[in-house]
Design a protein around this motif. Structure first.
Motif, PDB file in Angstrom:
ATOM      1  N   LYS A   1     -28.216 -39.004  49.999  1.00 16.34           N
ATOM      2  CA  LYS A   1     -27.781 -38.090  51.048  1.00 16.34           C
ATOM      3  C   LYS A   1     -27.593 -38.810  52.381  1.00 16.34           C
ATOM      4  O   LYS A   1     -26.756 -38.425  53.163  1.00 16.34           O
ATOM      5  N   GLY A   2     -28.372 -39.849  52.626  1.00 11.37           N
ATOM      6  CA  GLY A   2     -28.278 -40.561  53.896  1.00 11.37           C
ATOM      7  C   GLY A   2     -26.948 -41.242  54.099  1.00 11.37           C
ATOM      8  O   GLY A   2     -26.354 -41.171  55.181  1.00 11.37           O
ATOM      9  N   ILE A   3     -26.447 -41.895  53.044  1.00  9.80           N
ATOM     10  CA  ILE A   3     -25.167 -42.591  53.178  1.00  9.80           C
ATOM     11  C   ILE A   3     -24.021 -41.581  53.313  1.00  9.80           C
ATOM     12  O   ILE A   3     -23.028 -41.843  53.977  1.00  9.80           O
ATOM     13  N   HIS A   4     -24.190 -40.422  52.705  1.00  7.37           N
ATOM     14  CA  HIS A   4     -23.198 -39.352  52.864  1.00  7.37           C
ATOM     15  C   HIS A   4     -23.172 -38.865  54.312  1.00  7.37           C
ATOM     16  O   HIS A   4     -22.098 -38.624  54.882  1.00  7.37           O
ATOM     17  N   LEU A   5     -24.340 -38.750  54.915  1.00  4.96           N
ATOM     18  CA  LEU A   5     -24.427 -38.352  56.322  1.00  4.96           C
ATOM     19  C   LEU A   5     -23.781 -39.402  57.234  1.00  4.96           C
ATOM     20  O   LEU A   5     -23.085 -39.060  58.201  1.00  4.96           O
ATOM     21  N   LEU A   6     -23.989 -40.681  56.917  1.00  2.42           N
ATOM     22  CA  LEU A   6     -23.339 -41.748  57.687  1.00  2.42           C
ATOM     23  C   LEU A   6     -21.817 -41.643  57.570  1.00  2.42           C
ATOM     24  O   LEU A   6     -21.097 -41.847  58.554  1.00  2.42           O
ATOM     25  N   ASN A   7     -21.352 -41.330  56.377  1.00  2.00           N
ATOM     26  CA  ASN A   7     -19.914 -41.186  56.166  1.00  2.00           C
ATOM     27  C   ASN A   7     -19.353 -40.043  57.008  1.00  2.00           C
ATOM     28  O   ASN A   7     -18.287 -40.171  57.609  1.00  2.00           O
ATOM     29  N   ILE A   8     -20.073 -38.943  57.078  1.00  2.00           N
ATOM     30  CA  ILE A   8     -19.641 -37.810  57.903  1.00  2.00           C
ATOM     31  C   ILE A   8     -19.609 -38.212  59.380  1.00  2.00           C
ATOM     32  O   ILE A   8     -18.659 -37.886  60.104  1.00  2.00           O
ATOM     33  N   ALA A   9     -20.638 -38.942  59.826  1.00  2.00           N
ATOM     34  CA  ALA A   9     -20.677 -39.392  61.225  1.00  2.00           C
ATOM     35  C   ALA A   9     -19.499 -40.303  61.543  1.00  2.00           C
ATOM     36  O   ALA A   9     -18.875 -40.195  62.610  1.00  2.00           O
ATOM     37  N   VAL A  10     -19.170 -41.193  60.627  1.00  2.00           N
ATOM     38  CA  VAL A  10     -18.034 -42.096  60.837  1.00  2.00           C
ATOM     39  C   VAL A  10     -16.727 -41.302  60.882  1.00  2.00           C
ATOM     40  O   VAL A  10     -15.864 -41.562  61.721  1.00  2.00           O
ATOM     41  N   GLU A  11     -16.586 -40.344  59.988  1.00  2.00           N
ATOM     42  CA  GLU A  11     -15.370 -39.522  59.972  1.00  2.00           C
ATOM     43  C   GLU A  11     -15.218 -38.724  61.266  1.00  2.00           C
ATOM     44  O   GLU A  11     -14.124 -38.599  61.802  1.00  2.00           O
ATOM     45  N   LYS A  12     -16.321 -38.188  61.784  1.00  2.00           N
ATOM     46  CA  LYS A  12     -16.264 -37.339  62.977  1.00  2.00           C
ATOM     47  C   LYS A  12     -16.168 -38.142  64.278  1.00  2.00           C
ATOM     48  O   LYS A  12     -15.450 -37.749  65.198  1.00  2.00           O
ATOM     49  N   PHE A  13     -16.900 -39.252  64.356  1.00  2.00           N
ATOM     50  CA  PHE A  13     -16.992 -39.987  65.619  1.00  2.00           C
ATOM     51  C   PHE A  13     -16.308 -41.344  65.596  1.00  2.00           C
ATOM     52  O   PHE A  13     -16.351 -42.078  66.573  1.00  2.00           O
ATOM     53  N   GLY A  14     -15.676 -41.697  64.490  1.00  2.00           N
ATOM     54  CA  GLY A  14     -15.058 -43.011  64.349  1.00  2.00           C
ATOM     55  C   GLY A  14     -13.927 -43.280  65.323  1.00  2.00           C
ATOM     56  O   GLY A  14     -13.677 -44.428  65.681  1.00  2.00           O
ATOM     57  N   ASP A  15     -13.255 -42.250  65.765  1.00  2.00           N
ATOM     58  CA  ASP A  15     -12.124 -42.421  66.679  1.00  2.00           C
ATOM     59  C   ASP A  15     -12.520 -42.337  68.151  1.00  2.00           C
ATOM     60  O   ASP A  15     -11.678 -42.541  69.024  1.00  2.00           O
ATOM     61  N   GLN A  16     -13.767 -42.030  68.424  1.00  2.00           N
ATOM     62  CA  GLN A  16     -14.204 -41.838  69.809  1.00  2.00           C
ATOM     63  C   GLN A  16     -14.358 -43.169  70.541  1.00  2.00           C
ATOM     64  O   GLN A  16     -14.953 -44.112  70.022  1.00  2.00           O
TER      65      GLN A  16
END
Length: 143
Positions: A1-16
């Motif tokens: 679940k942790g790596i999935h959460l990291l993936n979500i964070a990258v998807e949401k904040f990767g362009d910031q």
């Protein structure tokens, strides 16, 4: 679940953009932690579900340009992704069910397709060196 959460964070904040460092992205400062999680997803002892999400994370890191122009790191990530092509070998033996291996094959194809599309989309522009390195890594590894 942790790596999935990291993936979500990258998807949401990767362009910031990073407010403190002009020309850099916010997630770049977490590059070491993201790569550490990524390496653990590709270990031989990792569960297939973790490897599957790791493939998604690897593609996201490259697509969002979080790895920057660090050619060595990019090659390392592409190499980790391409190791999953072993699932397609006819003599590949797994102690997991055929359904699980098929899901890994699909995740591998999806992530490498995303990487290839990214390379095609940035073939025109300032990241020509990075693009050529990624394309070379894709064609050298396991093909």
């Amino acid at each position: 679940k942790g790596i999935h959460l990291l993936n979500i964070a990258v998807e949401k904040f990767g362009d910031q953009a990073d407010p403190d460092y002009e020309g850099h992205q916010l997630m770049e400062q977490y590059q070491a932690q993201l790569l550490s999680a990524l390496r653990s997803a590709f270990e031989e002892t990792a569960l297939p579900t973790m490897t599957s999400v790791g493939l998604e994370l690897a593609a996201s890191l490259i697509e969002k340009n979080i790895l920057g122009s660090d050619i060595t790191t990019l090659k390392r990530v592409v190499t980790m992704m391409c190791k999953c092509l072993d699932y397609f070998k006819p003599d590949y033996e797994s102690h997991y069910s055929e359904q699980i291996v098929d899901k890994l094959k699909i995740a591998t194809m999806e992530s490498l397709s995303r990487l290839f599309c990214y390379c095609l989309s940035c073939s025109e522009g300032s990241s020509q060196d990075v693009n050529s390195v990624l394309m070379n890594a894709l064609t050298e590894e396991h093909r």
